[in-house]
Motif scaffolding. Structure first.
Motif, PDB file in Angstrom:
ATOM      1  N   UNK A 113     -17.679   7.437   8.656  1.00  0.00           N
ATOM      2  CA  UNK A 113     -18.225   7.759   7.126  1.00  0.00           C
ATOM      3  C   UNK A 113     -17.441   8.674   6.236  1.00  0.00           C
ATOM      4  N   UNK A 114     -17.016   8.188   5.127  1.00  0.00           N
ATOM      5  CA  UNK A 114     -16.081   8.965   4.502  1.00  0.00           C
ATOM      6  C   UNK A 114     -16.900   9.973   3.548  1.00  0.00           C
ATOM      7  N   UNK A 135      -9.506  13.688   8.375  1.00  0.00           N
ATOM      8  CA  UNK A 135      -8.842  12.640   7.560  1.00  0.00           C
ATOM      9  C   UNK A 135      -9.825  11.675   6.771  1.00  0.00           C
ATOM     10  N   UNK A 136     -11.290  11.904   6.866  1.00  0.00           N
ATOM     11  CA  UNK A 136     -12.064  10.977   6.302  1.00  0.00           C
ATOM     12  C   UNK A 136     -12.760  11.787   4.821  1.00  0.00           C
ATOM     13  N   UNK A 137     -12.162  12.999   4.703  1.00  0.00           N
ATOM     14  CA  UNK A 137     -12.624  13.828   3.648  1.00  0.00           C
ATOM     15  C   UNK A 137     -11.701  14.058   2.290  1.00  0.00           C
ATOM     16  N   UNK A 138     -12.204  13.963   1.393  1.00  0.00           N
ATOM     17  CA  UNK A 138     -11.319  14.147   0.091  1.00  0.00           C
ATOM     18  C   UNK A 138     -12.095  14.733  -0.889  1.00  0.00           C
ATOM     19  N   UNK A 159      -4.080  16.016   5.029  1.00  0.00           N
ATOM     20  CA  UNK A 159      -4.752  15.331   6.240  1.00  0.00           C
ATOM     21  C   UNK A 159      -5.530  14.027   5.756  1.00  0.00           C
ATOM     22  N   UNK A 160      -5.823  13.674   4.620  1.00  0.00           N
ATOM     23  CA  UNK A 160      -6.714  12.432   4.099  1.00  0.00           C
ATOM     24  C   UNK A 160      -6.055  11.256   4.459  1.00  0.00           C
ATOM     25  N   UNK A 161      -6.509  10.329   5.067  1.00  0.00           N
ATOM     26  CA  UNK A 161      -6.287   9.104   5.468  1.00  0.00           C
ATOM     27  C   UNK A 161      -5.955   8.296   4.274  1.00  0.00           C
ATOM     28  N   UNK A 162      -4.852   7.299   4.250  1.00  0.00           N
ATOM     29  CA  UNK A 162      -4.930   6.379   3.116  1.00  0.00           C
ATOM     30  C   UNK A 162      -6.173   5.351   3.037  1.00  0.00           C
ATOM     31  N   UNK A 163      -6.693   5.086   4.163  1.00  0.00           N
ATOM     32  CA  UNK A 163      -7.766   4.493   3.945  1.00  0.00           C
ATOM     33  C   UNK A 163      -9.055   4.889   3.468  1.00  0.00           C
ATOM     34  N   UNK A 168     -12.768   5.820  -1.151  1.00  0.00           N
ATOM     35  CA  UNK A 168     -12.833   6.591  -2.505  1.00  0.00           C
ATOM     36  C   UNK A 168     -12.942   5.450  -3.843  1.00  0.00           C
ATOM     37  N   UNK A 169     -11.503   5.076  -4.017  1.00  0.00           N
ATOM     38  CA  UNK A 169     -11.527   4.243  -5.007  1.00  0.00           C
ATOM     39  C   UNK A 169     -12.447   3.050  -5.314  1.00  0.00           C
ATOM     40  N   UNK A 170     -12.763   2.450  -4.021  1.00  0.00           N
ATOM     41  CA  UNK A 170     -13.709   1.317  -4.139  1.00  0.00           C
ATOM     42  C   UNK A 170     -15.097   2.028  -4.767  1.00  0.00           C
ATOM     43  N   UNK A 171     -15.487   3.306  -4.113  1.00  0.00           N
ATOM     44  CA  UNK A 171     -16.726   3.789  -4.464  1.00  0.00           C
ATOM     45  C   UNK A 171     -16.569   3.888  -6.097  1.00  0.00           C
ATOM     46  N   UNK A 172     -15.566   4.573  -6.790  1.00  0.00           N
ATOM     47  CA  UNK A 172     -15.451   4.677  -7.928  1.00  0.00           C
ATOM     48  C   UNK A 172     -15.409   3.445  -8.941  1.00  0.00           C
ATOM     49  N   UNK A 173     -14.973   2.649  -8.358  1.00  0.00           N
ATOM     50  CA  UNK A 173     -15.049   1.037  -9.010  1.00  0.00           C
ATOM     51  C   UNK A 173     -16.529   0.583  -8.869  1.00  0.00           C
TER      52      UNK A 173
END
Length: 321
Positions: A113-114, A135-138, A159-163, A168-173
């Protein structure tokens, strides 16, 4: 996008607004707080707010029904995040509270889970210390009021992963908003710019140069009038970077350190890249698009003036007169 199972931890003003836009975007949203009673009380508040927003034409006509179907108050943080693919933490801006909450979230949530934090001031790397698998946190920083401000800062730490950033971008969209990815530095970008303006404004008032009311009038009716349509770099390109360089030199006669010419600006001027009039600047808008840009600008400003006239003065403006 397939329906997401989302949790918002912290059901107050910001967390509640974020939960509203996620639910209206189609996510199934669990709302959690320090107790189920508080989460349920805030859920009732959110439904009542939505009824008023619908009546005022601010939410779609079916918003209340959709929120009633998509939002639910969880008995605990752990139950809220147990099946969530994305969790937004929106508890008070106190490091110990955030650390304690993030530990509970990362212990109970699925391993993949992000987790996003709505912090506006605390470094993401510092918050990540409390997260298992950081890595799943931002940072995913919505602005107040969350239902109506369209921009969101997305702030990965080292340490946040590109995925994770992409999710997060998808969630904002999903919420119908625009994401801007920035680095994890003090103030991030939004507050660094916002407080820079406020700092200068406060000094102008402290020094008796203008009243708070007159400063607000100037900001609203001059450069602030442009900002809904153009950011500072587009505005500079249209004004001419050589003009900006000259203005910096003038400001330096009284404020040599505070208004030192930015190297990034001077380098462009030295290269002959003066903005739209030369076809190259910060944004490299082609010279052949200048006429279209000017036409859009003029139409936009007239439309903004018409909207302001239609809306009438705000209560803040009325109280200043």
């Amino acid at each position: 996008m397939a329906q997401r199972s989302v949790a918002v931890v912290g059901s107050g003003y910001m967390g509640g607004g974020i939960a509203q836009v996620l639910a209206l975007g189609g996510a199934k949203v669990a709302l959690a707080d320090v107790s189920q009673e508080i989460a349920e009380k805030n859920l009732e508040r959110l439904i009542g707010e939505a009824e008023r927003f619908v009546a005022d034409g601010l939410f779609p006509a079916d918003a209340v029904q959709r929120l009633q179907e998509q939002l639910w108050a969880a008995p605990s943080i752990e139950e809220a995040v147990a099946d969530a693919s994305y969790i937004e933490e929106a508890v008070p801006e106190i490091l110990d509270i955030k650390h304690g909450t993030l530990r509970r979230i990362s212990d109970a949530a699925p391993a993949d889970a992000v987790i996003g934090s709505n912090t506006s001031t605390i470094l993401i790397a510092k918050l990540a210390e409390a997260v298992e698998n950081p890595g799943r946190f931002l940072g995913v920083h919505f602005s107040n009021p969350a239902p109506f401000i369209p921009g969101v800062e997305v702030i990965p730490h080292a340490g946040t992963t590109p995925e994770t950033v992409e999710i997060a971008r998808e969630i904002v969209t999903l919420t119908g908003k625009k994401a801007a990815v920035v680095k994890d530095v003090t103030g991030f970008v939004l507050n660094r710019l916002q407080y820079a303006l406020f700092h200068e404004a406060a000094q102008v008032v402290e020094q008796g140069i203008a009243s708070a009311e007159d400063v607000d009038t100037l900001v609203r009716t001059t450069f602030g009038f442009r900002l809904p349509f153009f950011g500072p770099f587009a505005i500079a390109d249209m004004a001419g970077l050589d003009v900006y360089s000259f203005c910096y030199a003038s400001l330096q006669t009284s404020f040599p350190e505070r208004f030192a010419t930015p190297a990034i600006l001077q380098d462009l001027v030295d290269e002959g890249k003066l903005g739209t009039k030369s076809g190259a600047g910060f944004l490299d808008i082609p010279a052949e698009r200048t006429e279209d840009l000017v036409a859009y600008r003029n139409k936009a400003y007239v439309a903004m003036a018409g909207l302001l006239k239609e809306m009438g003065p705000s209560p803040a403006e009325e109280s200043a007169t």
